[in-house]
Design a protein around this motif. Structure first.
Motif, mmCIF file in Angstrom:
data_model
loop_
_atom_site.group_PDB
_atom_site.id
_atom_site.type_symbol
_atom_site.label_atom_id
_atom_site.label_comp_id
_atom_site.label_asym_id
_atom_site.label_seq_id
_atom_site.Cartn_x
_atom_site.Cartn_y
_atom_site.Cartn_z
ATOM 1 N N GLN A 98 4.585 59.843 47.776
ATOM 2 C CA GLN A 98 6.001 60.105 48.061
ATOM 3 C C GLN A 98 6.546 59.184 49.154
ATOM 4 O O GLN A 98 7.710 59.285 49.528
ATOM 5 N N GLY A 99 5.694 58.309 49.702
ATOM 6 C CA GLY A 99 6.141 57.395 50.748
ATOM 7 C C GLY A 99 6.387 58.080 52.078
ATOM 8 O O GLY A 99 7.224 57.642 52.864
ATOM 9 N N LEU A 100 5.636 59.141 52.353
ATOM 10 C CA LEU A 100 5.861 59.925 53.564
ATOM 11 C C LEU A 100 4.878 59.622 54.699
ATOM 12 O O LEU A 100 5.037 60.153 55.794
ATOM 13 N N LEU A 101 3.871 58.805 54.434
ATOM 14 C CA LEU A 101 2.957 58.425 55.506
ATOM 15 C C LEU A 101 3.613 57.315 56.328
ATOM 16 O O LEU A 101 4.078 56.315 55.784
ATOM 17 N N ALA A 102 3.652 57.512 57.633
ATOM 18 C CA ALA A 102 4.277 56.536 58.528
ATOM 19 C C ALA A 102 3.517 55.216 58.501
ATOM 20 O O ALA A 102 2.318 55.176 58.197
ATOM 21 N N GLU A 103 4.204 54.166 58.826
ATOM 22 C CA GLU A 103 3.548 52.857 58.954
ATOM 23 C C GLU A 103 2.410 52.948 59.973
ATOM 24 O O GLU A 103 1.392 52.295 59.839
ATOM 25 N N GLN A 104 2.582 53.812 60.968
ATOM 26 C CA GLN A 104 1.576 54.003 62.016
ATOM 27 C C GLN A 104 0.596 55.129 61.696
ATOM 28 O O GLN A 104 -0.111 55.595 62.585
ATOM 29 N N TYR A 105 0.544 55.597 60.457
ATOM 30 C CA TYR A 105 -0.351 56.693 60.060
ATOM 31 C C TYR A 105 -1.781 56.379 60.494
ATOM 32 O O TYR A 105 -2.288 55.276 60.269
ATOM 33 N N VAL A 106 -2.433 57.367 61.124
ATOM 34 C CA VAL A 106 -3.766 57.142 61.685
ATOM 35 C C VAL A 106 -4.827 58.081 61.115
ATOM 36 O O VAL A 106 -5.930 58.154 61.640
ATOM 37 N N GLY A 107 -4.509 58.770 60.031
ATOM 38 C CA GLY A 107 -5.460 59.694 59.426
ATOM 39 C C GLY A 107 -6.310 59.025 58.362
ATOM 40 O O GLY A 107 -6.275 57.815 58.172
ATOM 41 N N ASP A 108 -7.081 59.853 57.656
ATOM 42 C CA ASP A 108 -7.900 59.348 56.561
ATOM 43 C C ASP A 108 -6.996 58.709 55.512
ATOM 44 O O ASP A 108 -5.920 59.225 55.210
ATOM 45 N N PRO A 109 -7.439 57.606 54.938
ATOM 46 C CA PRO A 109 -6.613 56.952 53.921
ATOM 47 C C PRO A 109 -6.584 57.767 52.633
ATOM 48 O O PRO A 109 -7.503 58.540 52.351
ATOM 49 N N PRO A 110 -5.520 57.583 51.858
ATOM 50 C CA PRO A 110 -5.466 58.280 50.565
ATOM 51 C C PRO A 110 -6.551 57.756 49.641
ATOM 52 O O PRO A 110 -6.931 56.583 49.710
ATOM 53 N N ASP A 111 -7.082 58.635 48.813
ATOM 54 C CA ASP A 111 -8.071 58.208 47.823
ATOM 55 C C ASP A 111 -7.584 58.638 46.454
ATOM 56 O O ASP A 111 -6.501 59.191 46.316
ATOM 57 N N SER A 112 -8.385 58.394 45.447
ATOM 58 C CA SER A 112 -7.944 58.715 44.084
ATOM 59 C C SER A 112 -8.863 59.728 43.407
ATOM 60 O O SER A 112 -8.940 59.770 42.185
ATOM 61 N N GLN A 113 -9.544 60.546 44.207
ATOM 62 C CA GLN A 113 -10.435 61.534 43.599
ATOM 63 C C GLN A 113 -9.643 62.540 42.779
ATOM 64 O O GLN A 113 -8.494 62.856 43.102
ATOM 65 N N PRO A 114 -10.213 63.015 41.683
ATOM 66 C CA PRO A 114 -9.513 64.015 40.874
ATOM 67 C C PRO A 114 -9.375 65.324 41.654
ATOM 68 O O PRO A 114 -10.271 65.716 42.396
ATOM 69 N N ILE A 115 -8.241 65.983 41.457
ATOM 70 C CA ILE A 115 -7.930 67.205 42.183
ATOM 71 C C ILE A 115 -7.762 68.345 41.187
ATOM 72 O O ILE A 115 -6.971 68.239 40.253
ATOM 73 N N PRO A 116 -8.490 69.451 41.386
ATOM 74 C CA PRO A 116 -8.315 70.613 40.504
ATOM 75 C C PRO A 116 -6.883 71.144 40.568
ATOM 76 O O PRO A 116 -6.199 71.007 41.590
#
Length: 143
Positions: A98-116
């Motif tokens: 959704q483009g909601l992670l800030a340019e300065q986001y410092v958390g775990d990166p998004p991954d592509s694991q399947p989600i139930p």
């Protein structure tokens, strides 16, 4: 009243939480960090800000603007039948899409694991709440 149960020298039944640190006045790319914890969110937030171990105080260690920028922490209870780590990953995925992670986001990166499906449904509700909160906060800051 808040009841915290300590058994065998450990805090128990404090719940399970996924939380997002958001810029208090930004509607665009508001999310700085997404975490998950078995601690009460107030305790985990304090640890993020004050613990001496940078692996515990991840936000303060990774986000240099923490002392100068207004941030809000939105905490969401994780039902006992869902895996907190999987929900956190799903929330990060969706915030990224959704483009909601800030340019300065410092958390775990998004991954592509399947989600139930049940995890995906809750992740969507959490992301909707983050969007709504950020919209309202941005409106309040312009008044």
């Amino acid at each position: 009243m808040t009841l915290l149960r300590v058994r065998g020298g450990e805090l128990v039944n404090a719940g399970s939480w996924v939380y997002a640190w958001v810029k208090a006045d930004a509607q665009q790319e508001p999310v700085i960090y997404v975490g998950g914890t078995g601690l009460p969110p107030t305790v985990r937030t304090w640890l993020h800000l004050h613990d001496r171990d940078p692996e515990v105080s991840r936000l303060a260690a990774r986000y240099s603007e923490v002392a100068r920028e207004d941030l809000d922490v939105l905490a969401f209870a994780v039902p006992g039948h869902l895996a907190r780590r999987l929900l956190k990953a799903a929330v990060v995925q969706r915030l990224h899409r959704q483009g909601l992670l800030a340019e300065q986001y410092v958390g775990d990166p998004p991954d592509s694991q399947p989600i139930p499906e049940d995890v995906a449904e809750l992740a969507e509700r959490i992301v909707a709440a983050v969007i709504e909160y950020s919209r309202a906060a941005a409106e309040r800051s312009t008044r």
